[in-house]
Write a protein that holds these residues in place. Structure first.
Motif, short mmCIF file in Angstrom:
data_model
loop_
_atom_site.label_atom_id
_atom_site.label_comp_id
_atom_site.label_asym_id
_atom_site.label_seq_id
_atom_site.Cartn_x
_atom_site.Cartn_y
_atom_site.Cartn_z
N ARG A 348 -66.48 -26.20 157.32
CA ARG A 348 -67.15 -26.45 156.05
C ARG A 348 -66.11 -26.22 154.95
O ARG A 348 -66.03 -25.15 154.36
CB ARG A 348 -68.34 -25.52 155.88
CG ARG A 348 -69.31 -26.01 154.79
CD ARG A 348 -70.34 -24.96 154.44
NE ARG A 348 -71.25 -24.58 155.49
CZ ARG A 348 -72.48 -25.11 155.66
NH1 ARG A 348 -72.89 -26.06 154.86
NH2 ARG A 348 -73.25 -24.67 156.62
N PRO A 349 -65.27 -27.22 154.74
CA PRO A 349 -64.23 -27.05 153.71
C PRO A 349 -64.87 -27.02 152.32
O PRO A 349 -66.00 -27.49 152.15
CB PRO A 349 -63.37 -28.30 153.88
CG PRO A 349 -64.24 -29.30 154.54
CD PRO A 349 -65.24 -28.55 155.34
N PRO A 350 -64.16 -26.47 151.34
CA PRO A 350 -64.69 -26.49 149.98
C PRO A 350 -64.93 -27.93 149.53
O PRO A 350 -64.29 -28.85 150.01
CB PRO A 350 -63.61 -25.82 149.15
CG PRO A 350 -62.38 -25.83 149.99
CD PRO A 350 -62.84 -25.85 151.40
N ALA A 351 -65.85 -28.11 148.61
CA ALA A 351 -66.19 -29.46 148.16
C ALA A 351 -66.35 -29.46 146.64
O ALA A 351 -66.64 -28.43 146.04
CB ALA A 351 -67.49 -29.90 148.82
N VAL B 10 -72.98 -20.01 152.40
CA VAL B 10 -72.15 -21.01 151.76
C VAL B 10 -71.96 -20.56 150.31
O VAL B 10 -72.87 -19.96 149.72
CB VAL B 10 -72.83 -22.40 151.81
CG1 VAL B 10 -71.97 -23.46 151.14
CG2 VAL B 10 -73.12 -22.78 153.25
N SER B 42 -62.90 -21.10 148.43
CA SER B 42 -64.06 -21.29 149.30
C SER B 42 -65.37 -21.21 148.54
O SER B 42 -66.40 -21.69 149.01
CB SER B 42 -64.09 -20.25 150.39
OG SER B 42 -62.86 -20.15 150.98
N ARG B 44 -66.26 -22.83 146.26
CA ARG B 44 -66.70 -24.18 145.93
C ARG B 44 -67.34 -24.85 147.14
O ARG B 44 -66.76 -25.76 147.74
CB ARG B 44 -65.50 -25.02 145.48
CG ARG B 44 -64.82 -24.51 144.26
CD ARG B 44 -65.33 -25.22 143.01
NE ARG B 44 -64.82 -24.55 141.82
CZ ARG B 44 -65.48 -23.62 141.16
NH1 ARG B 44 -66.68 -23.24 141.54
NH2 ARG B 44 -64.96 -23.05 140.08
N GLY B 45 -68.50 -24.37 147.54
CA GLY B 45 -69.25 -25.02 148.61
C GLY B 45 -68.68 -24.84 150.01
O GLY B 45 -69.12 -25.47 150.95
N GLY B 46 -67.68 -23.97 150.16
CA GLY B 46 -67.13 -23.70 151.49
C GLY B 46 -67.89 -22.54 152.13
O GLY B 46 -68.80 -21.98 151.53
N ASP B 47 -67.51 -22.20 153.37
CA ASP B 47 -68.18 -21.08 154.01
C ASP B 47 -67.64 -19.77 153.46
O ASP B 47 -66.43 -19.63 153.25
CB ASP B 47 -68.00 -21.14 155.53
CG ASP B 47 -66.55 -21.22 155.95
OD1 ASP B 47 -65.95 -22.30 155.78
OD2 ASP B 47 -66.00 -20.20 156.39
N GLU B 79 -73.77 -21.03 159.62
CA GLU B 79 -72.84 -19.97 159.20
C GLU B 79 -73.06 -18.69 160.01
O GLU B 79 -72.13 -17.92 160.23
CB GLU B 79 -72.96 -19.71 157.70
CG GLU B 79 -72.48 -20.87 156.83
CD GLU B 79 -71.14 -21.44 157.27
OE1 GLU B 79 -70.25 -20.65 157.63
OE2 GLU B 79 -70.98 -22.68 157.26
#
Ligand SMILES: Cc1ncc(C[n+]2csc(CCOP(=O)(O)OP(=O)(O)O)c2C)c(N)n1
Lengths: 532, 200
Positions: A348-351, B10, B42, B44-47, B79
């Motif tokens: 789940r890379p940053p987006a 997340v 991370s 920013r929407g990362g795990d 997660e």
């Protein structure tokens, strides 16, 4: 006594507020950002009139701190490890000029590269500059070391470095405060030629620095932060640096640690302790967070001394941060059998956030570049670097702040056309302006896109120094006005926007396009404040 | 006495609020605590994950050793699985069942559920639905924390007090909706454990 729950970063900030610091200068960068944020938001700091200043980049921050120190006041300058590369020139030379008011340079390293391009170890910079380096083991030491470092800095008129790593910076624990000290008043250097590094004086100042080296060794040997714990089992001696000490001790909660341990938190290394450990123990295990700096210096080039284990012989893997499990394995302590990550789990890379202006800029850019081959876009560091990943795959480089424009220039010089640079507004003022001047000077065939989201988004929304006058800066650097194009990156304007990019790609000279729309996170923050 | 907790989710899902509530409750009764967080990229929407350690004795490492966490508390099902190597053999995994799909290749949810079912000690709770039924979608993270509460009792934490400390500034209404969410989560786990006659 009341304990405050503080991040390592916050403990350093509070330590500075309580030690008579007058100003903190910084450029944001994970994991160092929260030090300056803490001072900036502290009511006490405001009451004490302590300046918390975000600088344009790390170099300007370092120089401002040096000026504050020149005026006799205590100051701290903070940055992430790669920031010290940017500030390396004033940093190294400040060790030659020396300090007047206490000056602390905080460098926050990021082993395992949680948020960085590399995992360089700032202790080497400290060694390079030949100044004392402090490396805290826990949050309380973060707090306590600051006042100690200011005293040390003023005692020897020398900047002192504090080196921390991600887990120290971003972990909370209880911290006890000490009574606060007053700030210094203005007091100029006694010797007014001290800061003039003309060769004649630079040689004198350098001699002075060399003359202080023995004292730095002595200070380390007497430092309250370096500790020698003797042990009965001399088959192994253990040296730890910084937080590696915690990972060692974690493995000896239930069983007694019988090996002698040297905990190093101040450099240069405490020579008498190192000598004792090496002369008494059969083998040495070095546990350090970062590059094998201690290990390498003990081994020596010929590696023909005593037996040393560490990152260089594979006892520990060379790269990445340490943890209690790696340390257990290095000591031969059995570790529990662990489950694997189940196969169904995906990355789940940053987006980019939904509603982010960069999305619309990339959609427009992708369409404008559609008819060309891939691989023409040099980019930089910020939220927009996520544009390298799916679904955009718009950019082809991210090296160091500012490199987009200059790499595009070099590629254009090589004949690549179009050569595009994509850079954030914050990164542009950090290090992009000088590169753009190069382009103007040589009439390079580049298309520079400055993504103006009016903030430094990636690091949490610090002010962007070009906000409101990017057009004037670009024009002032000499870009022709008709090739400075501003548009608003929103879905509705897509067709108009990509055509603007297309037009400028066709122009054989320097053009600058500035898609301008506030970062969605900042917009939401403002709205929440407004309707609270 | 110690409790080592992995908090997972997340970026933006509120795991740091869970950490703050537990932490505040721990401090209140004079426990030692260490909590490491993830900042930067991370978020920013990362795990993201946080190591939260509470003990009645000095804690050295900011990181929990692999395979030694007592609890995994996750606000997102995939997660929760990501951090399975951290969980001890007799540890418990408490997770939300509502997926957060912000990637192109998010796996089949049934497969995730089936994998979760295979973990010896697990509580899977639809915290988003429970929070929505309570009329406060924002407090799904407190439902999860509530579901984990029965496992925190052995360190004697007063989680309600933690909520009051952390959300106090935001007024009675916010405190109440978080308290309700916590209660609903706790009741879910208590009922489940009773049904299965599991002693913890
Ligand atoms: C020399 C250096 N300093 C600091 C950083 C940390 N850093 C990474 S991105 C960034 C900010 C970028 O801001 P901006 O260019 O405005 O882009 P945005 O994130 O707002 O899109 C910073 C400070 C770094 N990687 N290198």
């Amino acid at each position: 006594m009341q304990k405050l729950m503080l991040l390592g970063d916050e403990a350093i900030a509070l330590g500075a507020i309580d030690s008579g610091m007058s100003a903190i200068y910084a450029y944001p960068g994970t994991p160092s950002t929260e030090i300056t944020e803490y001072v900036a938001h502290s009511r006490e700091a405001k009451e004490k009139n302590i300046l918390a200043s975000w600088s344009t980049n790390e170099k300007t921050a370092m120089e401002a701190a040096l000026g504050m120190s020149y005026a006799g006041k205590r100051t701290m300058v903070c940055m992430k490890h790669v920031g010290l590369n940017v500030a390396a020139d004033p940093f190294i030379n400040a060790s030659i000029t020396g300090a007047n008011g206490g000056m602390i340079v905080v460098a926050a390293d990021d082993p395992s590269m949680h948020s960085s391009q590399n995992e360089q170890d700032s202790r080497f910079y400290g060694k390079f500059a030949m100044i004392p380096v402090l490396e805290p083991t826990n949050q309380q030491e973060c707090y306590d070391m600051v006042s100690y470092a200011f005293d040390l800095s003023e005692k020897y008129s020398i900047p002192v470095m504090m080196r921390i790593t991600t887990r120290m910076a971003h972990s909370r624990a209880g911290v006890v405060r000490k009574p606060a000290r007053e700030q210094n008043s203005i007091k100029l250097p006694v010797n007014l030629i001290q800061y003039v590094l003309l060769p004649g004086n630079a040689r004198k100042q350098y001699k002075k620095l060399l003359g202080n080296q023995q004292s730095f060794f002595d200070e380390s040997a007497a430092s309250p932060f370096n500790k020698y714990f003797d042990g009965t089992d001399k088959s192994l001696g253990i040296i730890t640096s910084g937080i590696a000490y915690n990972y060692l001790m974690e493995n000896f909660q239930d069983n007694k640690l019988n090996f002698p341990v040297l905990k190093i938190s101040q450099y240069p290394m405490p020579r008498p302790f190192v000598e004792k450990l090496i002369s008494e123990c059969k083998e040495i295990l070095v546990l350090e967070e970062g590059y094998p700096m201690i290990e390498e210096s003990l081994r020596g080039f010929l590696n023909n001394g005593i037996r040393i284990k560490g990152r260089m012989d594979g006892t520990l893997v060379f790269e990445g941060e340490l943890n209690p499990t790696k340390v257990a394995a290095a000591l031969g302590i059995p570790v529990p059998q662990i489950a694997n990550i189940p196969e169904v789990v995906t990355n789940r890379p940053p987006a980019l956030c939904s509603g982010c202006p960069h999305i619309d800029s990339y959609l427009a850019l992708n369409q404008a570049l559609d008819k060309y081959a891939k691989g023409l876009v040099f980019s930089d560091i910020g939220c927009y670097t996520i544009g390298a990943l799916k679904p955009f795959e718009s950019i082809n480089s991210c090296v160091d702040m500012g490199a987009s424009i200059t790499m595009a220039k070099g590629a254009a010089d090589a004949g690549l056309s179009p050569a595009v640079a994509v850079i954030g507004d914050g990164t542009f003022t950090h290090s992009g302006m000088t590169g753009l001047l190069d382009c103007v000077k040589h009439k390079s065939n580049v298309t520079v896109i400055i993504l103006d989201n009016k903030t430094t988004a990636m690091t949490g929304g610090q002010p962007s120094h070009g906000d409101g006058h990017l057009f004037d800066i670009v024009k002032g650097l000499g870009v022709e006005e008709e090739h400075i194009r501003i548009f608003k990156p929103i879905r509705k304007n897509h067709d108009e926007n990509y055509r603007i990019i297309e037009e400028e790609l066709n122009y054989k000279g320097v053009s600058v396009i500035i898609p301008t729309r506030e970062c969605i996170v900042e917009t939401n923050k403002r709205m929440r404040e407004k309707f609270k | 006495m110690k409790e080592d907790i992995i908090l997972a989710g997340v970026g933006g899902q509120g795991i740091l609020s869970i950490a703050a509530v537990i932490g505040s409750a721990a401090l209140e009764i004079g426990m030692y605590m260490k909590q490491s967080e993830v900042h930067g990229m991370s978020q920013r929407g990362g795990d993201v994950m946080s190591n939260l350690r509470i003990a009645d004795h000095e804690i050295f490492s900011d990181l929990i050793p692999c395979g030694k966490a007592d609890l995994i508390i996750s606000v997102e099902p995939m997660e929760a699985l990501r951090h399975l190597p951290m969980l001890s053999h007799d540890g418990w995994l408490i997770t939300n069942s509502t997926p957060f799909k912000n990637t192109l290749d998010y796996p089949d949810v049934d497969k995730i559920m089936a994998t979760l079912e295979k973990i010896p000690n697990h509580i899977v709770i639809d915290a988003d639905k429970i929070a929505k039924d309570l009329g406060s979608t924002m407090s799904a993270n407190m439902v999860i924390l509530g579901a984990a509460c029965p496992f925190l009792d052995n360190v004697c934490l007063d989680i309600e007090n933690g909520i009051r400390n952390i959300f106090g500034r935001k007024g009675e209404k916010v405190i109440k909706s978080n308290m309700d969410a916590l209660k609903a989560g706790r009741e879910y786990t208590t009922a489940l454990l009773k049904k299965q006659t599991i002693k913890i």
